[in-house]
Design a protein around this motif. Structure first.
Motif, PDB file in Angstrom:
ATOM      1  N   ARG A  51       0.852  -1.196   0.000  1.00  0.00           N
ATOM      2  CA  ARG A  51       0.000   0.000   0.000  1.00  0.00           C
ATOM      3  C   ARG A  51       0.881   1.238   0.000  1.00  0.00           C
ATOM      4  N   LEU A  52       0.539   2.224  -0.807  1.00  0.00           N
ATOM      5  CA  LEU A  52       1.357   3.437  -0.905  1.00  0.00           C
ATOM      6  C   LEU A  52       0.734   4.564  -0.113  1.00  0.00           C
ATOM      7  N   LYS A  53       1.569   5.333   0.566  1.00  0.00           N
ATOM      8  CA  LYS A  53       1.072   6.527   1.262  1.00  0.00           C
ATOM      9  C   LYS A  53       1.203   7.688   0.280  1.00  0.00           C
ATOM     10  N   ILE A  54       0.081   8.327  -0.021  1.00  0.00           N
ATOM     11  CA  ILE A  54       0.107   9.494  -0.903  1.00  0.00           C
ATOM     12  C   ILE A  54      -0.300  10.687  -0.040  1.00  0.00           C
ATOM     13  N   LEU A  55       0.672  11.463   0.382  1.00  0.00           N
ATOM     14  CA  LEU A  55       0.448  12.577   1.309  1.00  0.00           C
ATOM     15  C   LEU A  55      -0.303  12.068   2.537  1.00  0.00           C
ATOM     16  N   ASN A  56      -1.600  12.427   2.678  1.00  0.00           N
ATOM     17  CA  ASN A  56      -2.314  12.058   3.913  1.00  0.00           C
ATOM     18  C   ASN A  56      -3.147  10.791   3.798  1.00  0.00           C
ATOM     19  N   LEU A  57      -3.121  10.146   2.649  1.00  0.00           N
ATOM     20  CA  LEU A  57      -3.971   8.961   2.461  1.00  0.00           C
ATOM     21  C   LEU A  57      -3.166   7.810   1.867  1.00  0.00           C
ATOM     22  N   TRP A  58      -3.851   6.729   1.572  1.00  0.00           N
ATOM     23  CA  TRP A  58      -3.167   5.568   1.004  1.00  0.00           C
ATOM     24  C   TRP A  58      -3.835   5.192  -0.302  1.00  0.00           C
ATOM     25  N   VAL A  59      -3.121   4.390  -1.085  1.00  0.00           N
ATOM     26  CA  VAL A  59      -3.735   3.814  -2.283  1.00  0.00           C
ATOM     27  C   VAL A  59      -3.081   2.461  -2.531  1.00  0.00           C
ATOM     28  N   ASP A  60      -3.834   1.543  -3.084  1.00  0.00           N
ATOM     29  CA  ASP A  60      -3.260   0.241  -3.438  1.00  0.00           C
ATOM     30  C   ASP A  60      -2.863   0.264  -4.908  1.00  0.00           C
ATOM     31  N   PRO A  61      -1.618  -0.124  -5.204  1.00  0.00           N
ATOM     32  CA  PRO A  61      -1.149  -0.054  -6.592  1.00  0.00           C
ATOM     33  C   PRO A  61      -1.673  -1.219  -7.432  1.00  0.00           C
ATOM     34  N   VAL A  62      -2.975  -1.232  -7.651  1.00  0.00           N
ATOM     35  CA  VAL A  62      -3.592  -2.327  -8.423  1.00  0.00           C
ATOM     36  C   VAL A  62      -4.088  -1.790  -9.757  1.00  0.00           C
ATOM     37  N   ASN A  63      -4.176  -2.675 -10.744  1.00  0.00           N
ATOM     38  CA  ASN A  63      -4.834  -2.281 -11.988  1.00  0.00           C
ATOM     39  C   ASN A  63      -6.219  -2.935 -12.031  1.00  0.00           C
ATOM     40  N   MET A  64      -6.916  -2.740 -13.129  1.00  0.00           N
ATOM     41  CA  MET A  64      -8.296  -3.240 -13.219  1.00  0.00           C
ATOM     42  C   MET A  64      -8.355  -4.768 -13.110  1.00  0.00           C
ATOM     43  N   VAL A  65      -7.446  -5.439 -13.831  1.00  0.00           N
ATOM     44  CA  VAL A  65      -7.488  -6.909 -13.843  1.00  0.00           C
ATOM     45  C   VAL A  65      -7.192  -7.450 -12.442  1.00  0.00           C
ATOM     46  N   GLU A  66      -6.203  -6.866 -11.780  1.00  0.00           N
ATOM     47  CA  GLU A  66      -5.865  -7.327 -10.420  1.00  0.00           C
ATOM     48  C   GLU A  66      -7.043  -7.083  -9.473  1.00  0.00           C
ATOM     49  N   SER A  67      -7.710  -5.952  -9.657  1.00  0.00           N
ATOM     50  CA  SER A  67      -8.873  -5.658  -8.798  1.00  0.00           C
ATOM     51  C   SER A  67      -9.954  -6.718  -9.006  1.00  0.00           C
ATOM     52  N   LEU A  68     -10.156  -7.100 -10.261  1.00  0.00           N
ATOM     53  CA  LEU A  68     -11.206  -8.088 -10.537  1.00  0.00           C
ATOM     54  C   LEU A  68     -10.823  -9.475  -9.998  1.00  0.00           C
ATOM     55  N   PHE A  69      -9.536  -9.833 -10.093  1.00  0.00           N
ATOM     56  CA  PHE A  69      -9.100 -11.114  -9.509  1.00  0.00           C
ATOM     57  C   PHE A  69      -9.278 -11.098  -7.995  1.00  0.00           C
ATOM     58  N   TYR A  70      -8.989  -9.950  -7.388  1.00  0.00           N
ATOM     59  CA  TYR A  70      -9.180  -9.802  -5.943  1.00  0.00           C
ATOM     60  C   TYR A  70     -10.668 -10.039  -5.588  1.00  0.00           C
ATOM     61  N   ILE A  71     -11.527  -9.484  -6.428  1.00  0.00           N
ATOM     62  CA  ILE A  71     -12.968  -9.620  -6.168  1.00  0.00           C
ATOM     63  C   ILE A  71     -13.424 -11.076  -6.320  1.00  0.00           C
ATOM     64  N   ILE A  72     -12.963 -11.727  -7.372  1.00  0.00           N
ATOM     65  CA  ILE A  72     -13.344 -13.144  -7.571  1.00  0.00           C
ATOM     66  C   ILE A  72     -12.869 -13.963  -6.363  1.00  0.00           C
ATOM     67  N   HIS A  73     -11.629 -13.757  -5.988  1.00  0.00           N
ATOM     68  CA  HIS A  73     -11.057 -14.526  -4.874  1.00  0.00           C
ATOM     69  C   HIS A  73     -11.848 -14.264  -3.592  1.00  0.00           C
ATOM     70  N   THR A  74     -12.178 -12.997  -3.360  1.00  0.00           N
ATOM     71  CA  THR A  74     -12.866 -12.646  -2.108  1.00  0.00           C
ATOM     72  C   THR A  74     -14.299 -13.193  -2.090  1.00  0.00           C
ATOM     73  N   VAL A  75     -14.986 -13.095  -3.215  1.00  0.00           N
ATOM     74  CA  VAL A  75     -16.366 -13.619  -3.246  1.00  0.00           C
ATOM     75  C   VAL A  75     -16.334 -15.136  -3.046  1.00  0.00           C
ATOM     76  N   GLU A  76     -15.371 -15.801  -3.665  1.00  0.00           N
ATOM     77  CA  GLU A  76     -15.405 -17.265  -3.635  1.00  0.00           C
ATOM     78  C   GLU A  76     -14.728 -17.863  -2.411  1.00  0.00           C
ATOM     79  N   LYS A  77     -13.777 -17.125  -1.828  1.00  0.00           N
ATOM     80  CA  LYS A  77     -13.037 -17.721  -0.695  1.00  0.00           C
ATOM     81  C   LYS A  77     -13.127 -16.894   0.593  1.00  0.00           C
TER      82      LYS A  77
END
Ligand code: UDP
Length: 252
Positions: free
Chosen positions: A4-30
């Protein structure tokens, strides 16, 4: 999420669209509990830290997507990393496409009644086979919140879209997540239903391609100037943080 990256006062996860969708599939199924997905943009860099509860919600959020070009540029300036944008509106669209194939059960909560109803109809037309297991407008009284949560659970919802605007949607998630029995993914989608229902026009493709969607939105909804006036300050803070990091590197 790791890295996770700190961008000034907040954070962001360095993911792209495909990685986000794989994360979602994994989370829904497991997954075994609701996971939150919230969008990060420069405006939130100022508003979130002012509210300790909201700050904690973002800090502990499961996935923070690089929604706007401001955050992508900031990651490049601060870390030399070229992030891909993951606009919340595009992620929602892709989740709907994916869910139509995988038969994930969706629930759409938020927006005005007419907007919510229309958005559900549009999504059903756009994504044949999509399972929208339930919907509710975003103006449910607190006294009726238990009924809404029962409805979300009874529908065996796996993916819940929260379209209450920020920070209402993030706070709703924090307050109610422990009672969501079957939900595995909860995405905060802000005013996306307004664009799906056609109440608000999304920037034409040309504007999107030039990364000036924010400017189009500002021109069509000038009252957003209140939020966007922090953008020049964000740029200045970024430059100052970069200069400080160069300075401390040279001193070493
Ligand atoms: N909204 C809602 N319930 C509320 C307040 C707002 O459902 O109590 C909805 C509102 O109808 C609109 C969305 O939340 O559809 C907010 O849109 P906005 O573009 O302001 O959100 P942002 O994407 O900027 O967070």
């Amino acid at each position: 999420m790791t890295n996770r990256l700190k961008i000034l006062n907040l954070w962001v996860d360095p993911v792209n669209m495909v990685e986000s969708l794989f994360y979602i599939i994994h989370t829904v199924e497991k997954g075994h509990k609701p996971h939150s997905i919230f969008a990060v943009n420069p405006e939130k860099n100022f508003s979130v830290p002012k509210d300790p509860l909201l700050y904690e919600i973002f800090k502990t959020s499961d996935l923070l997507i690089p929604d706007g070009i401001g955050i992508v540029l900031a990651a490049w300036v601060l870390y030399g990393l070229r992030l891909c944008r993951v606009p919340g509106v595009e992620l929602m669209k892709n989740i709907c496409r994916l869910s139509a194939q995988k038969k994930y059960k969706l629930f759409i909560y938020g927006g005005e009644e007419g907007v919510n109803k229309m958005a559900v109809e549009v999504l059903q037309k756009r994504h044949p086979g999509i399972v929208i297991a339930g919907r509710a407008n975003g103006y449910v009284d607190d006294a009726k919140m238990d009924d809404l949560i029962d409805k979300i659970n009874a529908a065996h919802t796996e993916i819940l879209f929260l379209a209450l605007g920020s920070p209402k949607q993030e706070k709703w998630f924090a307050q109610h997540k422990d009672r969501l029995e079957t939900v595995r993914i909860c995405q905060g989608i802000g005013g996306t239903l307004d664009t799906i229902a056609g109440k608000v026009k999304r920037a034409p493709k040309m504007w999107q391609a030039c990364y000036t969607e924010w400017l189009y939105r500002l021109i069509s909804e000038p009252k957003r100037i209140k939020r966007q006036k922090v953008l020049p300050l964000f740029a200045l803070m970024l430059i100052s943080a970069k200069l400080q990091s160069i300075g401390s590197f040279q001193r070493r």
